[in-house]
Design a protein around this motif. Structure first.
Motif, PDB file in Angstrom:
ATOM      1  N   LEU A 134      39.690  35.341  47.830  1.00 21.37           N
ATOM      2  CA  LEU A 134      40.981  35.926  47.463  1.00 21.37           C
ATOM      3  C   LEU A 134      41.249  37.160  48.306  1.00 21.37           C
ATOM      4  CD1 LEU A 134      40.655  35.784  43.567  1.00 21.37           C
ATOM      5  CD2 LEU A 134      41.674  34.076  45.087  1.00 21.37           C
ATOM      6  N   CYS A 135      42.497  37.406  48.613  1.00 21.28           N
ATOM      7  CA  CYS A 135      42.863  38.620  49.344  1.00 21.28           C
ATOM      8  C   CYS A 135      42.663  39.814  48.424  1.00 21.28           C
ATOM      9  CB  CYS A 135      44.314  38.542  49.802  1.00 21.28           C
ATOM     10  SG  CYS A 135      44.924  40.128  50.411  1.00 21.28           S
ATOM     11  N   PRO A 136      41.872  40.815  48.861  1.00 18.66           N
ATOM     12  CA  PRO A 136      41.619  41.981  47.993  1.00 18.66           C
ATOM     13  C   PRO A 136      42.868  42.842  47.797  1.00 18.66           C
ATOM     14  CG  PRO A 136      40.615  42.287  50.149  1.00 18.66           C
ATOM     15  CD  PRO A 136      41.161  40.891  50.136  1.00 18.66           C
ATOM     16  N   VAL A 137      43.870  42.621  48.622  1.00 23.93           N
ATOM     17  CA  VAL A 137      45.090  43.438  48.520  1.00 23.93           C
ATOM     18  C   VAL A 137      46.114  42.781  47.582  1.00 23.93           C
ATOM     19  CG1 VAL A 137      46.974  44.538  49.782  1.00 23.93           C
ATOM     20  CG2 VAL A 137      44.688  44.376  50.820  1.00 23.93           C
ATOM     21  N   CYS A 138      46.490  41.524  47.901  1.00 28.14           N
ATOM     22  CA  CYS A 138      47.558  40.908  47.098  1.00 28.14           C
ATOM     23  C   CYS A 138      47.025  39.851  46.124  1.00 28.14           C
ATOM     24  CB  CYS A 138      48.624  40.294  47.997  1.00 28.14           C
ATOM     25  SG  CYS A 138      48.077  38.799  48.847  1.00 28.14           S
ATOM     26  N   GLY A 139      45.748  39.463  46.281  1.00 30.73           N
ATOM     27  CA  GLY A 139      45.151  38.537  45.327  1.00 30.73           C
ATOM     28  C   GLY A 139      45.426  37.068  45.573  1.00 30.73           C
ATOM     29  N   CYS A 140      46.084  36.744  46.674  1.00 31.49           N
ATOM     30  CA  CYS A 140      46.374  35.331  46.929  1.00 31.49           C
ATOM     31  C   CYS A 140      45.106  34.604  47.382  1.00 31.49           C
ATOM     32  CB  CYS A 140      47.478  35.184  47.975  1.00 31.49           C
ATOM     33  SG  CYS A 140      46.887  35.460  49.657  1.00 31.49           S
ATOM     34  N   ASP A 141      45.076  33.285  47.200  1.00 31.54           N
ATOM     35  CA  ASP A 141      43.955  32.470  47.662  1.00 31.54           C
ATOM     36  C   ASP A 141      44.123  32.253  49.157  1.00 31.54           C
ATOM     37  OD1 ASP A 141      42.106  30.569  48.323  1.00 31.54           O
ATOM     38  OD2 ASP A 141      42.443  29.349  46.523  1.00 31.54           O
ATOM     39  N   GLN A 146      48.452  32.243  53.705  1.00 30.37           N
ATOM     40  CA  GLN A 146      48.106  33.257  54.694  1.00 30.37           C
ATOM     41  C   GLN A 146      49.025  34.450  54.462  1.00 30.37           C
ATOM     42  OE1 GLN A 146      48.177  31.729  58.674  1.00 30.37           O
ATOM     43  NE2 GLN A 146      46.413  32.936  59.285  1.00 30.37           N
ATOM     44  N   CYS A 147      48.487  35.483  53.841  1.00 32.19           N
ATOM     45  CA  CYS A 147      49.322  36.651  53.572  1.00 32.19           C
ATOM     46  C   CYS A 147      49.279  37.567  54.786  1.00 32.19           C
ATOM     47  CB  CYS A 147      48.826  37.373  52.322  1.00 32.19           C
ATOM     48  SG  CYS A 147      47.148  37.989  52.475  1.00 32.19           S
ATOM     49  N   SER A 148      50.072  38.592  54.778  1.00 34.47           N
ATOM     50  CA  SER A 148      50.108  39.466  55.953  1.00 34.47           C
ATOM     51  C   SER A 148      49.461  40.819  55.672  1.00 34.47           C
ATOM     52  CB  SER A 148      51.563  39.650  56.403  1.00 34.47           C
ATOM     53  OG  SER A 148      52.331  40.076  55.294  1.00 34.47           O
ATOM     54  N   CYS A 149      48.635  40.857  54.617  1.00 29.41           N
ATOM     55  CA  CYS A 149      47.963  42.117  54.287  1.00 29.41           C
ATOM     56  C   CYS A 149      46.988  42.492  55.399  1.00 29.41           C
ATOM     57  CB  CYS A 149      47.184  41.980  52.987  1.00 29.41           C
ATOM     58  SG  CYS A 149      48.206  41.482  51.610  1.00 29.41           S
ATOM     59  N   ASP A 150      46.829  43.781  55.632  1.00 31.79           N
ATOM     60  CA  ASP A 150      45.909  44.256  56.653  1.00 31.79           C
ATOM     61  C   ASP A 150      44.521  44.376  56.039  1.00 31.79           C
ATOM     62  OD1 ASP A 150      44.588  45.332  58.733  1.00 31.79           O
ATOM     63  OD2 ASP A 150      45.831  47.144  58.916  1.00 31.79           O
TER      64      ASP A 150
HETATM   65 ZN   LIG Z   1      47.123  39.579  50.778  1.00 37.88          ZN
END
Ligand SMILES: [Zn+2]
Ligand SMILES: [Zn+2]
Length: 169
Positions: A134-141, A146-150
């Motif tokens: 999971l993305c630690p920033v936005c929580g998406c799988d 593919q999120c754009s979090c840094d």
């Molecule tokens: Zn994210």
């Protein structure tokens, strides 16, 4: 399941096949791992008497539904472990570690299976080796989206450079 090995010990039979299966859910599954949601635990094999030496050979298998440690999705996997033991009716000092002790010619197979699984089952499970989690920033799988979090950890050496430029201004 308790195996009655008295006939084997008395040598009226040479081989005693065994097979047991039990389903795991709730607390029974949790005993092995918080991430084991449910499963079927099975063990099969044979106990043999070789001139007075009792051996147990077989396989234990756990067909389970697990929760991935990274992405939290549940997935199914089968773990198989070979079983190989020597059995003894009484123990003589130094051999204590190597033998399973029989009680009145009987072996508590369920307990043997339980102990082996506790020892051999990994402490965490991944749906696949390269699970992105999971993305630690936005929580998406991140396997799906593919999120754009840094997510880059900034190299501390850049800070030195950053300070240098800050001082320049
Ligand atoms: Zn994210
Ligand atoms: Zn995963």
């Amino acid at each position: 399941m308790v195996l009655d090995l008295r006939e084997l010990i008395g040598e009226s039979v040479k081989v005693l096949p065994f097979a047991e299966e039990r389903s795991l859910a709730g607390e029974d599954a949790k005993e092995f791992s918080d991430d084991l949601l449910s499963g079927v635990l099975s063990a099969s094999g044979r106990v043999e008497n070789h001139a007075g030496c009792l051996t147990l050979e077989g396989e234990l298998a756990l067909d389970g539904e697990f929760r991935c440690a990274r992405c939290c999705r549940s997935f199914r996997r089968v773990f198989r472990f070979p079983m190989s033991y020597r059995l003894a009716e009484t123990l003589a000092g130094e051999d204590t570690e190597e033998f399973l002790l029989l009680e009145d010619g009987c072996l508590d197979l369920s307990e043997v299976v339980r102990c082996q699984l506790l020892l051999e089952l990994p402490s965490r499970f991944l749906c696949r080796e390269d699970c992105l989690g999971l993305c630690p920033v936005c929580g998406c799988d991140r396997n799906v989206t593919q999120c754009s979090c840094d997510l880059r950890e900034r190299d501390p050496r850049w800070n030195v450079l950053q300070n240098f430029f800050d001082e320049e201004d």
